[in-house]
Design a protein around this motif. Structure first.
Motif, PDB file in Angstrom:
ATOM      1  N   LEU A  31      13.835  18.042 -17.564  1.00 43.07           N
ATOM      2  CA  LEU A  31      12.947  18.303 -18.394  1.00 43.07           C
ATOM      3  C   LEU A  31      12.584  16.890 -19.222  1.00 43.07           C
ATOM      4  CD1 LEU A  31      13.206  21.787 -20.002  1.00 43.07           C
ATOM      5  CD2 LEU A  31      11.454  21.044 -18.306  1.00 43.07           C
ATOM      6  N   ALA A  32      13.740  16.287 -19.515  1.00 41.76           N
ATOM      7  CA  ALA A  32      13.643  15.114 -20.254  1.00 41.76           C
ATOM      8  C   ALA A  32      12.809  14.117 -19.600  1.00 41.76           C
ATOM      9  CB  ALA A  32      14.995  14.458 -20.654  1.00 41.76           C
ATOM     10  N   ARG A  33      12.956  13.796 -18.225  1.00 39.61           N
ATOM     11  CA  ARG A  33      12.279  12.560 -17.364  1.00 39.61           C
ATOM     12  C   ARG A  33      10.908  13.158 -17.112  1.00 39.61           C
ATOM     13  NH1 ARG A  33      15.753   9.395 -14.267  1.00 39.61           N
ATOM     14  NH2 ARG A  33      17.714   9.185 -15.752  1.00 39.61           N
ATOM     15  N   ALA A  34      10.752  14.639 -17.106  1.00 43.64           N
ATOM     16  CA  ALA A  34       9.211  15.012 -16.928  1.00 43.64           C
ATOM     17  C   ALA A  34       8.641  14.705 -17.951  1.00 43.64           C
ATOM     18  CB  ALA A  34       9.235  16.627 -16.578  1.00 43.64           C
ATOM     19  N   THR A  35       9.135  15.157 -19.375  1.00 41.11           N
ATOM     20  CA  THR A  35       8.515  14.874 -20.597  1.00 41.11           C
ATOM     21  C   THR A  35       7.969  13.382 -20.709  1.00 41.11           C
ATOM     22  OG1 THR A  35       9.798  16.726 -21.534  1.00 41.11           O
ATOM     23  CG2 THR A  35       8.567  14.958 -23.093  1.00 41.11           C
ATOM     24  N   MET A  36       9.025  12.451 -20.450  1.00 34.25           N
ATOM     25  CA  MET A  36       8.767  11.155 -20.518  1.00 34.25           C
ATOM     26  C   MET A  36       7.396  10.788 -19.798  1.00 34.25           C
ATOM     27  SD  MET A  36      11.158   7.693 -19.385  1.00 34.25           S
ATOM     28  CE  MET A  36      10.894   8.433 -17.529  1.00 34.25           C
ATOM     29  N   CYS A  37       7.424  11.265 -18.352  1.00 36.84           N
ATOM     30  CA  CYS A  37       6.280  11.103 -17.672  1.00 36.84           C
ATOM     31  C   CYS A  37       4.967  11.471 -18.046  1.00 36.84           C
ATOM     32  CB  CYS A  37       6.676  11.397 -16.138  1.00 36.84           C
ATOM     33  SG  CYS A  37       7.874  10.623 -15.162  1.00 36.84           S
ATOM     34  N   LYS A  38       5.141  12.628 -18.774  1.00 35.87           N
ATOM     35  CA  LYS A  38       3.925  13.507 -19.329  1.00 35.87           C
ATOM     36  C   LYS A  38       3.400  12.565 -20.535  1.00 35.87           C
ATOM     37  CE  LYS A  38       2.368  17.724 -21.602  1.00 35.87           C
ATOM     38  NZ  LYS A  38       1.070  17.796 -20.797  1.00 35.87           N
ATOM     39  N   GLN A  39       4.376  11.863 -21.025  1.00 38.67           N
ATOM     40  CA  GLN A  39       3.678  11.117 -22.358  1.00 38.67           C
ATOM     41  C   GLN A  39       2.788   9.740 -21.640  1.00 38.67           C
ATOM     42  OE1 GLN A  39       7.199   9.509 -23.804  1.00 38.67           O
ATOM     43  NE2 GLN A  39       7.887  11.273 -25.146  1.00 38.67           N
ATOM     44  N   PHE A  40       3.363   9.388 -20.501  1.00 39.80           N
ATOM     45  CA  PHE A  40       2.301   8.536 -19.852  1.00 39.80           C
ATOM     46  C   PHE A  40       0.943   8.977 -19.358  1.00 39.80           C
ATOM     47  CE2 PHE A  40       6.672   6.886 -18.247  1.00 39.80           C
ATOM     48  CZ  PHE A  40       7.142   6.397 -19.511  1.00 39.80           C
ATOM     49  N   SER A  41       0.879  10.315 -19.233  1.00 37.87           N
ATOM     50  CA  SER A  41      -0.316  10.823 -18.336  1.00 37.87           C
ATOM     51  C   SER A  41      -1.398  11.220 -19.592  1.00 37.87           C
ATOM     52  CB  SER A  41       0.178  12.214 -17.562  1.00 37.87           C
ATOM     53  OG  SER A  41       0.933  11.449 -16.481  1.00 37.87           O
ATOM     54  N   ASP A  42      -0.966  12.323 -20.389  1.00 40.12           N
ATOM     55  CA  ASP A  42      -1.756  12.792 -21.243  1.00 40.12           C
ATOM     56  C   ASP A  42      -1.193  13.012 -22.862  1.00 40.12           C
ATOM     57  OD1 ASP A  42      -0.084  14.984 -20.727  1.00 40.12           O
ATOM     58  OD2 ASP A  42      -1.577  16.402 -20.227  1.00 40.12           O
ATOM     59  N   ALA A  43      -0.123  12.516 -23.193  1.00 37.53           N
ATOM     60  CA  ALA A  43       0.621  12.617 -24.203  1.00 37.53           C
ATOM     61  C   ALA A  43       0.970  14.105 -24.547  1.00 37.53           C
ATOM     62  CB  ALA A  43      -0.411  12.131 -25.506  1.00 37.53           C
ATOM     63  N   HIS A  44       0.043  14.854 -24.417  1.00 31.99           N
ATOM     64  CA  HIS A  44       0.349  16.479 -24.634  1.00 31.99           C
ATOM     65  C   HIS A  44      -0.840  17.114 -24.173  1.00 31.99           C
ATOM     66  CE1 HIS A  44      -2.167  16.737 -27.854  1.00 31.99           C
ATOM     67  NE2 HIS A  44      -1.702  15.743 -28.549  1.00 31.99           N
ATOM     68  N   THR A  45      -0.545  18.442 -23.914  1.00 30.23           N
ATOM     69  CA  THR A  45      -1.731  19.373 -23.410  1.00 30.23           C
ATOM     70  C   THR A  45      -2.336  19.819 -24.656  1.00 30.23           C
ATOM     71  OG1 THR A  45      -0.167  20.350 -21.460  1.00 30.23           O
ATOM     72  CG2 THR A  45      -1.824  21.601 -22.578  1.00 30.23           C
ATOM     73  N   SER A  46      -3.512  20.035 -24.769  1.00 28.34           N
ATOM     74  CA  SER A  46      -4.347  20.320 -25.936  1.00 28.34           C
ATOM     75  C   SER A  46      -3.665  21.414 -26.690  1.00 28.34           C
ATOM     76  CB  SER A  46      -5.650  20.925 -25.469  1.00 28.34           C
ATOM     77  OG  SER A  46      -6.267  21.601 -26.243  1.00 28.34           O
ATOM     78  N   THR A  47      -3.380  20.546 -28.012  1.00 25.46           N
ATOM     79  CA  THR A  47      -2.643  21.662 -28.970  1.00 25.46           C
ATOM     80  C   THR A  47      -3.560  22.649 -29.363  1.00 25.46           C
ATOM     81  OG1 THR A  47      -3.630  20.126 -30.602  1.00 25.46           O
ATOM     82  CG2 THR A  47      -1.494  19.788 -30.031  1.00 25.46           C
TER      83      THR A  47
END
Length: 400
Positions: free
Chosen positions: A259-275
């Motif tokens: 999860l930690a690695r996936a979160t890091m990669c998600k930061q590079f992609s879209d920062a976060h899913t639409s709040t």
């Protein structure tokens, strides 16, 4: 000078399903091609109320940047939602929110797959998974399935032979197969994960769309019965098929390090899913409307599935073989070639288009050794009378 595209793009092609949609502009065509839920099933009033509540209760949080892991009230609501489906000790920090479950698959590819890694998938399986994992250089291996899901004895042989980086399964109402992994096989899959220290990815977008009795518990829910299996299990969920795909809300449950690695990669992609979408989904789940929504959707899809099955038997007879679906969105069928009739799904698909009806030939859903006699029919977006008419047109295409 040609554009210097990345070599990884040589491993993938445009989706055969998306390409098929280009043929559907013909007026009056009936489509059994898409894998979409019926927009008439969306709880628009409930979603509107949830969106208004999100803006009323926490407008700053709903409209601001958010944590990459996900909007905390939604993570809490999803953990409770999963707990209601038998997942023990489910805590919000054990999941991250993704932009649909498709992003979860992309994050799995980014965090686990190196070029040349072996990855086992079902034959057939979700087309976008084949494309996604190949984009990251995976060497895909096909595991055979039957009406009870992946054949676990053969799966074990493939694990021993190939030592895969991961095994990807859709255990419940698979896309495209509609197959559901039996309870005995589910336990065996978890045992194989521990025995061979192999990551199992469980993709579960359809598990709530059952027509009669509930399916066996998810691999995630069963993991407490097999010590150590949770350490090798990744679970992907989604609200797209049961609430609304436009929200683009999915989630991934995985061991903490992943999860930690996936979160890091998600930061590079879209920062976060639409709040805003997350806050809306959180309000919807907390409002308690999901059980009634699911009951309505199940009843409608069950009737359509039954109608399609009856029509296929009546119009195509022994020229087609299929197992009536017990949930999900699809009928997976195979042309038998009886009495010398067409036995190639691609040929039949073109004849069907000429008759004003569309479906997806089955071959693209295989990563290797495709069965060209197969086809996928979706009953989700067509009404009962439209299904009868569409299948009657298939009968005409078969005769022609």
């Amino acid at each position: 000078m040609p554009m210097p595209f990345a070599r990884r793009l040589d491993q993938v092609e445009t989706s055969a399903i998306r390409e098929l949609f280009k043929l559907l502009g013909k007026p009056g065509i009936i489509s059994f091609a898409g894998g979409f839920p019926d927009s008439a099933m969306f709880d628009v009033d409930g979603i509107r109320q949830a969106a208004e509540a999100a803006l009323r209760d926490e407008p700053g949080a709903a409209l601001q940047y958010g944590a990459t892991e996900g909007y905390q009230p939604l993570r809490e609501a999803l953990a409770q939602f999963m707990g209601g489906k038998g997942v023990q000790d489910m805590a919000p920090q054990q999941l991250i929110v993704t932009t649909g479950s498709q992003q979860a698959l992309d994050l799995i590819g980014k965090t686990l797959i190196d070029p040349g890694d072996k990855v086992i998938v079902e034959g057939p399986t979700f087309l976008a998974t084949i494309q996604c994992f190949r984009l990251y250089g995976a060497d895909l291996v096909s595991a055979p399935i039957d009406a009870d899901g992946v054949q676990v004895d053969r799966l074990e042989q493939l694990i021993v032979e190939h030592r895969p980086k991961l095994v990807y399964l859709i255990p419940t109402f698979g896309n495209p197969s509609g197959a559901t992994l039996s309870l005995e096989r589910r336990r065996r899959v978890l045992e194989l994960a521990v025995q061979h220290q192999t990551v199992i990815v469980e993709d579960d977008p359809y598990g709530d769309l059952y027509f009669g009795d509930a399916p066996p518990p998810s691999l995630l829910a069963l993991s407490h019965e097999v010590p150590g299996s949770r350490d090798w299990l990744v679970h992907c969920g989604s609200l797209s098929k049961v609430l609304a795909p436009g929200l683009r809300v999915g989630w991934m449950v995985a061991p903490p390090e992943m999860l930690a690695r996936a979160t890091m990669c998600k930061q590079f992609s879209d920062a976060h899913t639409s709040t805003f979408a997350q806050a809306t989904a959180a309000q919807y789940l907390r409002a308690g409307r999901m059980p009634a929504t699911l009951a309505r959707v199940r009843a409608v899809y069950a009737e359509r599935a039954q109608t399609m099955g009856e029509a296929l038997r009546a119009e195509l007879g022994d020229a087609i073989d299929f197992v009536p679906p017990q949930g999900g969105l699809f009928v997976w069928a195979r042309l038998t070639g009886a009495r010398g009739q067409v036995a190639d799904g691609n040929v039949f698909a073109q004849r069907a288009i000429d008759q004003g009806v569309a479906f997806v030939p089955g071959a693209p859903f295989y990563c290797a050794n495709p069965d060209h006699a197969t086809l996928r029919l979706s009953f989700a977006t067509a009404g009962v009378e439209q299904i009868r008419e569409g299948v009657a047109r298939l009968g005409q295409a078969l005769a022609g």
